[in-house]
Design a protein around this motif. Structure first.
Motif, PDB file in Angstrom:
ATOM      1  N   LYS A  32       2.757 -30.250  29.649  1.00  0.00           N
ATOM      2  CA  LYS A  32       2.949 -29.096  30.867  1.00  0.00           C
ATOM      3  C   LYS A  32       4.605 -28.120  30.638  1.00  0.00           C
ATOM      4  O   LYS A  32       3.979 -26.808  30.983  1.00  0.00           O
ATOM      5  N   ALA A  33       5.204 -28.481  30.284  1.00  0.00           N
ATOM      6  CA  ALA A  33       6.248 -28.237  29.735  1.00  0.00           C
ATOM      7  C   ALA A  33       6.516 -27.072  28.315  1.00  0.00           C
ATOM      8  O   ALA A  33       6.762 -25.888  29.296  1.00  0.00           O
ATOM      9  N   GLN A  34       4.886 -27.360  27.616  1.00  0.00           N
ATOM     10  CA  GLN A  34       4.978 -26.348  26.638  1.00  0.00           C
ATOM     11  C   GLN A  34       4.178 -25.202  27.356  1.00  0.00           C
ATOM     12  O   GLN A  34       5.149 -23.983  27.022  1.00  0.00           O
ATOM     13  N   ALA A  35       3.870 -25.076  27.992  1.00  0.00           N
ATOM     14  CA  ALA A  35       3.340 -24.016  28.980  1.00  0.00           C
ATOM     15  C   ALA A  35       3.666 -23.278  29.888  1.00  0.00           C
ATOM     16  O   ALA A  35       3.279 -21.671  29.903  1.00  0.00           O
ATOM     17  N   ALA A  36       4.894 -23.780  30.086  1.00  0.00           N
ATOM     18  CA  ALA A  36       5.863 -23.383  31.563  1.00  0.00           C
ATOM     19  C   ALA A  36       7.206 -22.319  30.278  1.00  0.00           C
ATOM     20  O   ALA A  36       6.863 -21.151  30.923  1.00  0.00           O
ATOM     21  N   GLY A  37       7.444 -22.622  29.429  1.00  0.00           N
ATOM     22  CA  GLY A  37       7.912 -22.150  28.479  1.00  0.00           C
ATOM     23  C   GLY A  37       6.804 -21.487  27.876  1.00  0.00           C
ATOM     24  O   GLY A  37       7.746 -19.639  27.154  1.00  0.00           O
ATOM     25  N   LEU A  38       6.346 -20.985  27.256  1.00  0.00           N
ATOM     26  CA  LEU A  38       5.290 -20.034  27.144  1.00  0.00           C
ATOM     27  C   LEU A  38       4.937 -18.649  27.777  1.00  0.00           C
ATOM     28  O   LEU A  38       4.990 -17.746  27.890  1.00  0.00           O
ATOM     29  N   LYS A  39       4.701 -19.008  28.871  1.00  0.00           N
ATOM     30  CA  LYS A  39       4.962 -18.288  30.158  1.00  0.00           C
ATOM     31  C   LYS A  39       5.601 -17.355  30.523  1.00  0.00           C
ATOM     32  O   LYS A  39       5.802 -16.369  31.002  1.00  0.00           O
ATOM     33  N   ARG A  40       6.560 -18.039  30.757  1.00  0.00           N
ATOM     34  CA  ARG A  40       8.650 -17.976  31.101  1.00  0.00           C
ATOM     35  C   ARG A  40       9.079 -16.818  30.194  1.00  0.00           C
ATOM     36  O   ARG A  40       9.315 -15.694  30.025  1.00  0.00           O
ATOM     37  N   VAL A  41       8.813 -16.597  28.662  1.00  0.00           N
ATOM     38  CA  VAL A  41       9.458 -16.540  27.367  1.00  0.00           C
ATOM     39  C   VAL A  41       8.177 -15.144  27.489  1.00  0.00           C
ATOM     40  O   VAL A  41       8.836 -13.712  27.506  1.00  0.00           O
ATOM     41  N   GLN A  42       6.772 -14.905  27.832  1.00  0.00           N
ATOM     42  CA  GLN A  42       6.379 -13.694  27.977  1.00  0.00           C
ATOM     43  C   GLN A  42       6.343 -13.201  28.570  1.00  0.00           C
ATOM     44  O   GLN A  42       6.672 -11.461  28.732  1.00  0.00           O
ATOM     45  N   LYS A  43       6.597 -13.435  29.872  1.00  0.00           N
ATOM     46  CA  LYS A  43       6.888 -12.301  31.344  1.00  0.00           C
ATOM     47  C   LYS A  43       8.148 -11.804  31.826  1.00  0.00           C
ATOM     48  O   LYS A  43       8.654 -11.087  31.901  1.00  0.00           O
ATOM     49  N   TYR A  44       9.075 -12.542  31.260  1.00  0.00           N
ATOM     50  CA  TYR A  44      10.199 -12.483  31.470  1.00  0.00           C
ATOM     51  C   TYR A  44      11.614 -11.746  30.417  1.00  0.00           C
ATOM     52  O   TYR A  44      12.729 -11.034  30.532  1.00  0.00           O
ATOM     53  N   TYR A  45      11.098 -12.416  28.524  1.00  0.00           N
ATOM     54  CA  TYR A  45      12.161 -12.207  27.677  1.00  0.00           C
ATOM     55  C   TYR A  45      11.673 -12.183  26.878  1.00  0.00           C
ATOM     56  O   TYR A  45      12.302 -12.096  25.679  1.00  0.00           O
ATOM     57  N   ARG A  46      11.056 -11.032  26.950  1.00  0.00           N
ATOM     58  CA  ARG A  46      10.169 -10.123  25.661  1.00  0.00           C
ATOM     59  C   ARG A  46      12.006  -8.983  24.726  1.00  0.00           C
ATOM     60  O   ARG A  46      11.995  -8.856  25.379  1.00  0.00           O
ATOM     61  N   GLN A  47      11.635  -9.175  23.428  1.00  0.00           N
ATOM     62  CA  GLN A  47      12.763  -7.928  23.455  1.00  0.00           C
ATOM     63  C   GLN A  47      12.586  -6.636  23.264  1.00  0.00           C
ATOM     64  O   GLN A  47      13.411  -6.097  23.406  1.00  0.00           O
ATOM     65  N   GLU A  48      11.288  -6.557  24.278  1.00  0.00           N
ATOM     66  CA  GLU A  48      11.581  -4.837  24.225  1.00  0.00           C
ATOM     67  C   GLU A  48      12.008  -4.550  25.419  1.00  0.00           C
ATOM     68  O   GLU A  48      12.133  -3.096  25.738  1.00  0.00           O
ATOM     69  N   MET A  49      12.062  -5.293  26.248  1.00  0.00           N
ATOM     70  CA  MET A  49      12.383  -5.381  27.118  1.00  0.00           C
ATOM     71  C   MET A  49      14.525  -5.601  27.591  1.00  0.00           C
ATOM     72  O   MET A  49      14.770  -4.234  28.422  1.00  0.00           O
ATOM     73  N   PHE A  50      14.051  -5.887  26.916  1.00  0.00           N
ATOM     74  CA  PHE A  50      15.539  -6.395  25.897  1.00  0.00           C
ATOM     75  C   PHE A  50      16.021  -4.625  25.210  1.00  0.00           C
ATOM     76  O   PHE A  50      17.235  -4.276  26.033  1.00  0.00           O
ATOM     77  N   LEU A  51      15.894  -4.137  24.849  1.00  0.00           N
ATOM     78  CA  LEU A  51      15.932  -3.189  24.085  1.00  0.00           C
ATOM     79  C   LEU A  51      16.013  -1.911  25.047  1.00  0.00           C
ATOM     80  O   LEU A  51      16.522  -0.677  24.667  1.00  0.00           O
ATOM     81  N   GLN A  52      14.907  -1.558  25.644  1.00  0.00           N
ATOM     82  CA  GLN A  52      14.159  -0.815  26.457  1.00  0.00           C
ATOM     83  C   GLN A  52      15.700  -0.761  27.675  1.00  0.00           C
ATOM     84  O   GLN A  52      16.611   0.530  27.966  1.00  0.00           O
ATOM     85  N   GLU A  53      16.198  -1.902  28.253  1.00  0.00           N
ATOM     86  CA  GLU A  53      17.489  -1.516  28.909  1.00  0.00           C
ATOM     87  C   GLU A  53      19.166  -0.849  28.453  1.00  0.00           C
ATOM     88  O   GLU A  53      19.347  -0.340  29.076  1.00  0.00           O
ATOM     89  N   TYR A  54      19.001  -1.751  27.139  1.00  0.00           N
ATOM     90  CA  TYR A  54      19.914  -1.057  26.470  1.00  0.00           C
ATOM     91  C   TYR A  54      19.719   0.527  25.988  1.00  0.00           C
ATOM     92  O   TYR A  54      21.280   1.596  26.039  1.00  0.00           O
ATOM     93  N   ARG A  55      18.812   1.060  25.569  1.00  0.00           N
ATOM     94  CA  ARG A  55      18.310   2.131  24.997  1.00  0.00           C
ATOM     95  C   ARG A  55      18.938   2.851  26.427  1.00  0.00           C
ATOM     96  O   ARG A  55      19.235   4.304  26.397  1.00  0.00           O
ATOM     97  N   LYS A  56      18.169   2.233  27.171  1.00  0.00           N
ATOM     98  CA  LYS A  56      18.841   3.858  29.243  1.00  0.00           C
ATOM     99  C   LYS A  56      20.472   4.018  29.146  1.00  0.00           C
ATOM    100  O   LYS A  56      20.580   4.561  29.680  1.00  0.00           O
TER     101      LYS A  56
END
Length: 542
Positions: free
Chosen positions: A498-522
């Protein structure tokens, strides 16, 4: 690794690195590299600031290849006088107006206003009006120092007081002289307050260019931990002469200095960035203007790390991995104790420690000796720089329960790990937890920094509803860590899955590298063509 430093007369963004990239591996260094490589459309410079060129007696070596858009790198040391001829002091009166400004600064340091006298924001003050030689050797300086000493700490040996004051203030003049020769820069960006934040703030004041501050951990709080535990600043009055609540005045001087340098940075920053909501609240509490604060979480290469799951055993071996520097703030000793306790229930458990071993060799030795004394190691390991002299394959076959890997490729380590853990007493937002989630590894961590938010969900209600991706324990509690290790490594109870599934879902939804880079690009795109004043007016709606 010998590399030629790139140089340029101008860059888009100048990053200030205090004891991190390109020499010392770790979270901040990884963030700097991630930012440069992920935003190739901008040209970057890095100004490295270290204490001395040596780490544990050996010359520091470059730890990273340079991305193509790193156009300028310069390196400075604040306390390295070995190659400098110190001129014989000459009698001088000193600048009356300059020392009036220093007295104002001292008074500002004694209250909580956070106001810095205007003259001290001007580069000419440090390079022309009151030079470091004036501060050390003039008559006015002597009068100022003795007056403050007599008023505040006459029981402290004067020589201790003098050299503390010298070492506190020397870097300020050094940094001011660095600012004079920096390349033309459109945006200054520091990943901490402290010396990196000060030089960024002063460069911004001097050139009226935007300044961003991204705090990975709260520098001021971490320096307090360092100072209060340091054994090199230990003057105290005899116990019978101390007043209630009185503590080491020399330590207080250092702590106050870093407090006020933090405020100096906060008041100059156009954007005061943090990695999670708890850190933002601490920044505001420490004096950051709330309207300038914002959160940009770290991001990781989710897709690349998920590929490593193909190499996982099912179920995995009972290997618990701590990815981090082997230094006291990571509290490696508590992890070792926890493995010993857990081994009473899981005899074949292993604790893998993956990270730099050069930063504090004495602590590394203490950790190894503890593991040996607890019968978790058969022999003390040797290292080649930051790498174990044993190969990954040799370490895996070794029968020790505690193993030190030094720097290693986490894409080889994580697929073999059942759990990841952090036993730290202070953290910001650990990238390693997110990297572990993306590789399918739950985490047991102490309740520091953003660890609880990452493991339990702290962004919003939807994040929390995903579920827990591990467990949180108190600081310096090996029994609590061991209890969680045992609970998760009982794969039949379903908790690990259950913990593995939650971690995978959380990181895919909120912590992708592309999201982080786009914020700094702006942020960079908005500020690139603006002065500090223009950006400040735009952001605050003036």
């Amino acid at each position: 690794m010998n590399q030629q430093f790139p140089t340029s007369r101008s860059v888009d963004i100048m990053l200030f690195s205090e004891g991190t990239y390109p020499y010392v591996k770790g979270g901040v260094s990884s963030w700097i590299l991630q930012l440069m490589k992920g935003l190739p459309e901008f040209s970057f410079g890095v100004c490295f600031i270290g204490a001395t060129p040596y780490l544990d007696g050996e010359l520091m070596q470059i730890s990273y290849e340079f991305p193509e858009n790193l156009k300028h790198l310069e390196v400075h040391y604040l306390f390295d006088d070995n190659d400098k001829k110190v001129p014989k002091p000459k009698k001088k009166k000193g600048n009356i107006e300059g020392f009036k400004a220093i007295e104002k600064l001292y008074k500002a340091f004694q209250n909580n206003s956070g106001e810095i006298p205007e003259v001290l924001k001007n580069l000419d003050f440090y390079t022309k009006e009151v030079t470091f030689d004036d501060f050390l050797h003039s008559e006015l300086a002597w009068e100022f120092l003795t007056k403050i000493y007599s008023k505040n700490c006459p029981d402290v040996p004067f020589v201790d007081y003098f050299w503390t004051l010298r070492n506190i203030h020397k870097p300020i003049w050094t940094l001011a002289n660095i600012v004079k020769n920096l390349p033309t820069t459109k945006i200054y960006h520091a990943p901490s307050t402290g010396y990196a934040g000060f030089i960024g703030s002063l460069a911004s004041y001097t050139n009226n260019r935007p300044f961003f501050l991204t705090e990975h951990g709260i520098y001021t709080r971490e320096r307090k931990i360092d100072m209060l535990s340091a054994d090199w600043i230990e003057f105290k009055k005899p116990a019978l002469l101390q007043q209630p609540q009185e503590y080491n005045y020399i330590k207080k001087m250092w702590i106050t200095f870093f407090d006020k340098i933090g405020l100096f940075c906060y008041h100059r920053s156009n954007h005061i960035l943090s990695l999670f909501s708890g850190a933002r609240a601490i920044q505001i509490n420490f004096g950051a203007p709330q309207q300038r604060t914002m959160i940009i979480p770290n991001g990781v290469d989710v897709d690349g790390l998920m590929q490593t799951m193909k190499k996982r055993q099912d179920p995995p071996k009972p290997i618990i991995t701590l990815i981090g520097r082997v230094v006291p703030i990571k509290d490696i000793k508590t992890f070792i104790r926890a493995i010993k306790i857990a081994s009473q229930t899981i005899p074949d458990i292993q604790g893998w420690i993956v990270g730099a071993v050069e930063e504090d060799r004495e602590y590394v030795q203490e950790c190894q000796q503890m593991a040996f004394a607890l019968d978790l190691k058969g022999a003390i390991q040797n290292f080649d720089g930051n790498k174990s002299k044993l190969t990954l394959e040799e370490l895996e076959k070794n029968e020790d329960k505690i193993k030190f890997f030094g720097h290693s490729n986490i894409k080889e380590i994580l697929p073999k790990s059942a759990l990841q853990t952090l036993s730290s007493i202070s953290e910001g937002m650990p990238l390693v937890i997110l990297e572990g989630f993306a590789a399918g590894v739950p985490c047991v961590a102490t309740d520091v920094g953003s660890c609880r938010d990452l493991i339990e969900g702290g962004i919003n209600g939807e994040d929390k509803a995903i579920g827990v991706a591990g467990a949180i324990t108190g600081i310096a509690n090996p029994d609590a860590l061991a209890k969680e290790y045992v609970r998760f490594l009982n794969f039949e109870n379903g908790v690990w899955a259950k913990a593995q599934a939650a971690g995978l879902k959380r990181v895919q939804k909120y912590y992708r590298q592309e999201m982080f880079l786009q914020e700094y690009r702006k942020l960079y795109d908005e500020a690139l063509s603006l002065t500090w004043d223009q950006l400040n007016s735009k952001r605050e709606g003036i």
